[in-house]
Motif scaffolding. Sequence first.
Motif, PDB file in Angstrom:
ATOM      1  N   GLY A  66       0.818  -1.206   0.000  1.00 32.83           N
ATOM      2  CA  GLY A  66       0.000   0.000   0.000  1.00 32.83           C
ATOM      3  C   GLY A  66       0.853   1.258   0.000  1.00 32.83           C
ATOM      4  N   GLY A  67       0.171   2.377  -0.043  1.00 30.32           N
ATOM      5  CA  GLY A  67       0.859   3.665  -0.042  1.00 30.32           C
ATOM      6  C   GLY A  67       0.008   4.714   0.636  1.00 30.32           C
ATOM      7  N   THR A  68       0.685   5.668   1.234  1.00 34.46           N
ATOM      8  CA  THR A  68      -0.017   6.732   1.948  1.00 34.46           C
ATOM      9  C   THR A  68       0.180   8.053   1.219  1.00 34.46           C
ATOM     10  N   ALA A  69      -0.630   9.037   1.600  1.00 32.83           N
ATOM     11  CA  ALA A  69      -0.474  10.371   1.025  1.00 32.83           C
ATOM     12  C   ALA A  69       0.900  10.935   1.383  1.00 32.83           C
ATOM     13  N   GLY A  70       1.412  10.542   2.542  1.00 30.28           N
ATOM     14  CA  GLY A  70       2.715  11.024   2.995  1.00 30.28           C
ATOM     15  C   GLY A  70       3.873  10.510   2.168  1.00 30.28           C
ATOM     16  N   ASP A  71       3.765   9.292   1.659  1.00 32.14           N
ATOM     17  CA  ASP A  71       4.879   8.761   0.859  1.00 32.14           C
ATOM     18  C   ASP A  71       4.640   8.907  -0.653  1.00 32.14           C
ATOM     19  N   PHE A  72       3.548   9.570  -1.025  1.00 36.38           N
ATOM     20  CA  PHE A  72       3.258   9.744  -2.442  1.00 36.38           C
ATOM     21  C   PHE A  72       4.370  10.503  -3.165  1.00 36.38           C
ATOM     22  N   SER A  73       4.900  11.547  -2.552  1.00 38.35           N
ATOM     23  CA  SER A  73       5.920  12.374  -3.213  1.00 38.35           C
ATOM     24  C   SER A  73       7.144  11.547  -3.602  1.00 38.35           C
ATOM     25  N   LYS A  74       7.418  10.506  -2.857  1.00 37.80           N
ATOM     26  CA  LYS A  74       8.552   9.619  -3.161  1.00 37.80           C
ATOM     27  C   LYS A  74       8.318   8.844  -4.474  1.00 37.80           C
ATOM     28  N   HIS A  75       7.064   8.640  -4.857  1.00 36.94           N
ATOM     29  CA  HIS A  75       6.719   7.857  -6.049  1.00 36.94           C
ATOM     30  C   HIS A  75       6.181   8.702  -7.207  1.00 36.94           C
ATOM     31  N   LYS A  76       5.946   9.992  -6.967  1.00 40.22           N
ATOM     32  CA  LYS A  76       5.332  10.854  -7.979  1.00 40.22           C
ATOM     33  C   LYS A  76       6.114  10.860  -9.290  1.00 40.22           C
ATOM     34  N   ALA A  77       7.417  11.013  -9.230  1.00 37.48           N
ATOM     35  CA  ALA A  77       8.236  11.057 -10.453  1.00 37.48           C
ATOM     36  C   ALA A  77       8.129   9.748 -11.245  1.00 37.48           C
ATOM     37  N   THR A  78       8.040   8.637 -10.542  1.00 41.42           N
ATOM     38  CA  THR A  78       7.910   7.339 -11.224  1.00 41.42           C
ATOM     39  C   THR A  78       6.561   7.243 -11.921  1.00 41.42           C
ATOM     40  N   TYR A  79       5.494   7.644 -11.242  1.00 41.92           N
ATOM     41  CA  TYR A  79       4.166   7.668 -11.878  1.00 41.92           C
ATOM     42  C   TYR A  79       4.197   8.527 -13.149  1.00 41.92           C
TER      43      TYR A  79
END
Length: 183
Positions: A66-79
């Motif tokens: 899963g993923g949280t709103a808090g760790d979204f920024s860590k994956h944004k570039a990949t998305y």
Amino acid sequence: MHKLYCVSWQSYRFFVESAAVLLIIVVSVVSGCSIQLSPAYDQATLTSISDLNVKTETLLASLSHGGTAGDFSKHKATYDQLIGGFSAARVATASRDVPAPSQRLLGIAHLNGVCGNEPSNCVNPTPHHLDKVIALLSAMRNTHQQGELVSELVTGFNGQGGFKGQYEIEMSRILVFETALQR
């Protein structure tokens, strides 16, 4: 006693069109002639899509819990990279030339039932499946950004379904078709 058969014009036309397609196929096979119905193979397209697949599977593995709103920024570039990459692949595959014999076959009205609303999906299905991949990754990104990306949404229940399962269905269809063009 004679039986009277009533044949509608549409039935007759379907029969004639079907017989013509069958005749073309039989003549091609018998004569040893090959007719290209799908776009030409492109190694760069297959390589690009395969690379994007590895990156997507890596993202799905990293978010399997899963993923949280808090760790979204860590994956944004990949998305962004994946959605942009699949969008570029969609434009490239949608702009491929469809061979002339396919264009004639696509004109047969009865193929609409087989090919959906877009007959070219029969001879060049990759753009259609890439649309589904882009929509799926966009939905996953939005769900993650809202902090609602629970593991069951990513991996499904008991390993069935979820974003990963649907992604792999679409990607397998793309890879099978693109690899088949190589022959």
